[in-house]
Design an enzyme around this catalytic site. Structure first.
Site, PDB file in Angstrom:
ATOM      1  N   GLU A   1      -1.502  -5.934   5.733  1.00 60.25           N
ATOM      2  CA  GLU A   1      -0.846  -5.298   6.880  1.00 60.25           C
ATOM      3  C   GLU A   1      -1.095  -3.810   6.723  1.00 60.25           C
ATOM      4  O   GLU A   1      -0.525  -3.169   5.846  1.00 60.25           O
ATOM      5  CB  GLU A   1       0.639  -5.671   6.860  1.00 60.25           C
ATOM      6  CG  GLU A   1       1.274  -5.545   8.209  1.00 60.25           C
ATOM      7  CD  GLU A   1       1.794  -4.149   8.411  1.00 60.25           C
ATOM      8  OE1 GLU A   1       1.020  -3.310   8.942  1.00 60.25           O
ATOM      9  OE2 GLU A   1       2.944  -3.888   8.048  1.00 60.25           O
TER      10      GLU A   1
ATOM     11  N   GLU B   1      -4.652   6.682  12.677  1.00 59.76           N
ATOM     12  CA  GLU B   1      -3.239   6.584  12.320  1.00 59.76           C
ATOM     13  C   GLU B   1      -2.818   7.878  11.620  1.00 59.76           C
ATOM     14  O   GLU B   1      -3.407   8.257  10.604  1.00 59.76           O
ATOM     15  CB  GLU B   1      -3.007   5.397  11.395  1.00 59.76           C
ATOM     16  CG  GLU B   1      -1.533   5.202  11.087  1.00 59.76           C
ATOM     17  CD  GLU B   1      -1.250   3.977  10.235  1.00 59.76           C
ATOM     18  OE1 GLU B   1      -1.844   3.849   9.160  1.00 59.76           O
ATOM     19  OE2 GLU B   1      -0.406   3.165  10.658  1.00 59.76           O
TER      20      GLU B   1
ATOM     21  N   LYS C   1       4.894  -5.049  -7.220  1.00 54.83           N
ATOM     22  CA  LYS C   1       4.578  -3.667  -7.605  1.00 54.83           C
ATOM     23  C   LYS C   1       5.036  -2.772  -6.452  1.00 54.83           C
ATOM     24  O   LYS C   1       4.366  -2.642  -5.434  1.00 54.83           O
ATOM     25  CB  LYS C   1       3.066  -3.529  -7.820  1.00 54.83           C
ATOM     26  CG  LYS C   1       2.660  -2.423  -8.789  1.00 54.83           C
ATOM     27  CD  LYS C   1       3.096  -1.029  -8.409  1.00 54.83           C
ATOM     28  CE  LYS C   1       2.169  -0.388  -7.398  1.00 54.83           C
ATOM     29  NZ  LYS C   1       2.609   0.970  -7.001  1.00 54.83           N
TER      30      LYS C   1
ATOM     31  N   CYS D   1       4.349   1.461  10.286  1.00 52.34           N
ATOM     32  CA  CYS D   1       3.049   0.858  10.632  1.00 52.34           C
ATOM     33  C   CYS D   1       2.997   0.528  12.109  1.00 52.34           C
ATOM     34  O   CYS D   1       1.948   0.642  12.734  1.00 52.34           O
ATOM     35  CB  CYS D   1       2.797  -0.369   9.778  1.00 52.34           C
ATOM     36  SG  CYS D   1       4.220  -1.419   9.589  1.00 52.34           S
TER      37      CYS D   1
END
Ligand code: NAP
Ligand code: MG
Length: 481
Positions: free
Chosen positions: A253, A383, A178, A287
């Site tokens: 992750e 983040e 997906k 990331c």
């Protein structure tokens, strides 16, 4: 306006080797201009169900019975096809994601390299024989899980598909992928090439659509034996909860707040380009972005001045013009990053210039270098996922470690120092899945195991290590007298 370089119909779903029309479609946008690019399928829970059924049949059938060496050959062929089409793949990605062309080219070549690496590894994944009383022989088998589900984000679609789908296929699993609503086009291109490479029907199924619809249906499907997810912490929590309900393993992750730590004895000429690039690559939507730069006080002014100068020299522009920094993925992402910057307008040390001729519909944000903030400030803890780096001063090694390890995340870290013993101490004590010494890989190479600790997630992808995660171990104990 259709995307001019597509050699396939993007509004299709791949199930059991057939490209099916969708009941509904979604727009794909070019973030450099805000203009519509194509329409993609809005896959439903029913499509996911059909894709899982097709994957189950492939895992139990043609693909499951394919010899490891032959699986490897299919992946190697696929890698060559991706490499041959790398320029076209890169242009699709640049248009769809707003990624500067040379960064998109690097992603396409990384995808080819993942196929090559995992193709080569497919017939080298071995079990062990285990010493046991002499009247027994005991050995282990590494078996595929069966059906693996892959929920992929928009920031590095090609690399993340390469590392998760590539490894899963090499280990003999059949996949349901997906892709992200905002970046599905290269996933579809990859699946076309996989068919051309001879991957049997059902071994790779692709269902584009919305996260809360197709994504949630995949995560919750009882026919999925393993889930691999890269994306936000919030969705990661939902994926893990869905996996828990079916008692299946999951690899998460979830990003980070990765530090680069610069000691006064560092080779600053070597460090400087790495410090800046690891913050602004892919407009900071990485990331493993090095969003915190820890600098020993003796070189604080020098590092700050040199980074500020580098920021002022950055070129912003449309992805197709191959600038240093392109747009953010969406208006929503831009607003989120701007919201962070609004928390501390006085902290801005330098910004890249915004060219006057940028397309008004594009999602541009001038990269910002921040300073004068404490390590507990939200901008130094959370983040941001945009082109924003925070400089944090320190005096001693212990203080550097405390700051570096002082967030909820732990993905990547770098240490810049000429002192070898300090390198070893820091590498041992840093809380991160990857530590670079006098270098920074922004996620590292294809061969290097990658993953996090804490809210960065768990499990390892990339490298040979990933193959262990995409298999389960069976122990066979035979008594023979
Ligand atoms: P996200 O929502 O976590 O999306 C990642 C993937 O999960 C996409 O394919 C998304 O589909 C899907 N998804 C969303 N909701 C889902 C659900 N309920 N069940 C199953 N799948 C679901 O990330 P985002 O909204 O794109 O970005 C938000 C923030 O996440 C960023 O600002 C950044 O902080 C972080 N992020 C981290 C990474 C990373 O590499 N670690 C990557 C991307 C984002 P759709 O997008 O199609 O809805
Ligand atoms: Mg797009």
């Amino acid at each position: 306006m259709p995307c001019p370089e597509l050699w396939f119909d993007p509004a299709r779903i791949l199930i059991a080797g057939r490209w099916l029309p969708a009941d509904e479609t979604l727009p794909a946008e070019d973030p450099s201009t805000g203009a519509p690019l194509a329409r993609i399928a809005r896959g439903s829970a029913g499509d996911i169900d059909a894709a899982v059924t097709a994957a189950r049949a492939a895992a139990a059938g043609d693909w499951g019975r394919t010899a490891p060496a032959d699986r490897g050959r299919v992946l190697a062929r696929l890698g060559r096809l991706v490499a041959d089409r790398a320029e076209a793949m890169a242009r699709i990605e640049a248009a769809d994601v707003g990624k500067p062309l040379s960064q998109a080219r690097a992603d396409a070549l990384a995808l080819a390299r993942y196929c090559e690496f995992y193709g080569g590894a497919a017939d080298k994944l071995m079990g062990q024989t285990i010493p046991y009383p002499a009247d027994h022989t005991v050995y282990t088998l590494r078996e595929p899980h069966g059906v693996t589900g892959h929920v992929v984000p928009w920031n590095y679609p090609m690399q993340i598909i390469g590392r998760s789908v590539g490894a899963a296929l090499a280990a003999g699993n059949a996949c349901v992928l997906k892709p992200a609503e905002e970046a599905s086009l290269t996933a579809l291109a990859f699946a076309r090439l996989a068919q051309e490479a001879g991957l049997p029907p059902g071994a790779l199924n692709v269902v584009p659509g919305l996260g809360p619809e197709a994504g949630a249906a995949l995560a919750a499907h009882p026919g999925v034996d393993h889930l691999s997810f890269t994306g936000s912490v919030g969705v990661g929590v939902q994926i893990q909860a869905a996996a828990a309900a079916n008692i299946v393993p999951v690899t998460l992750e979830l990003g980070g707040k990765s530090p680069q730590i610069v000691f006064a004895d560092a080779d600053l000429d070597r460090a400087l380009p790495f410090l800046v690039r690891a913050g602004i690559q892919n407009a900071g939507q990485t990331c493993s972005a090095a969003s915190r730069i820890l600098v020993q006080r003796a070189v604080l002014d020098q590092v700050t001045d040199r980074m500020a100068a580098a920021y002022r020299a950055l070129r912003l522009g449309r992805a197709m013009d191959d600038p240093d920094v392109g747009p953010l993925i969406s208006a929503r992402q831009r607003a989120m990053v701007q919201g962070f910057l609004d928390l501390a307008p006085d902290a801005v040390l330098a910004r890249a210039p915004l060219p006057a001729d940028l397309p008004p519909g594009g999602h541009y944000l001038a990269p910002a270098l921040l300073g004068g903030l404490g390590p507990d400030h939200s901008l130094a803890q959370d983040e941001i996922f945009g082109p924003v780096q925070v400089i944090l001063p320190f005096d001693t090694e212990d203080e550097a470690l405390a700051i570096a390890n002082g967030t909820a995340y732990g993905l990547v870290a770098a240490v810049w120092t000429a002192d070898g013993a300090r390198q070893m101490r820091m590498a041992r004590h840093l809380r991160a899945g990857q530590v670079f010494l006098n270098s920074y890989g922004a996620g590292g190479g294809v061969e290097l195991p990658f993953g996090g600790t804490g809210r960065s997630g768990h499990g390892r992808e990339k490298g040979f290590e990933a193959l262990y995660g995409f298999t389960r171990l069976k122990t066979v104990a035979a008594w023979h007298g």
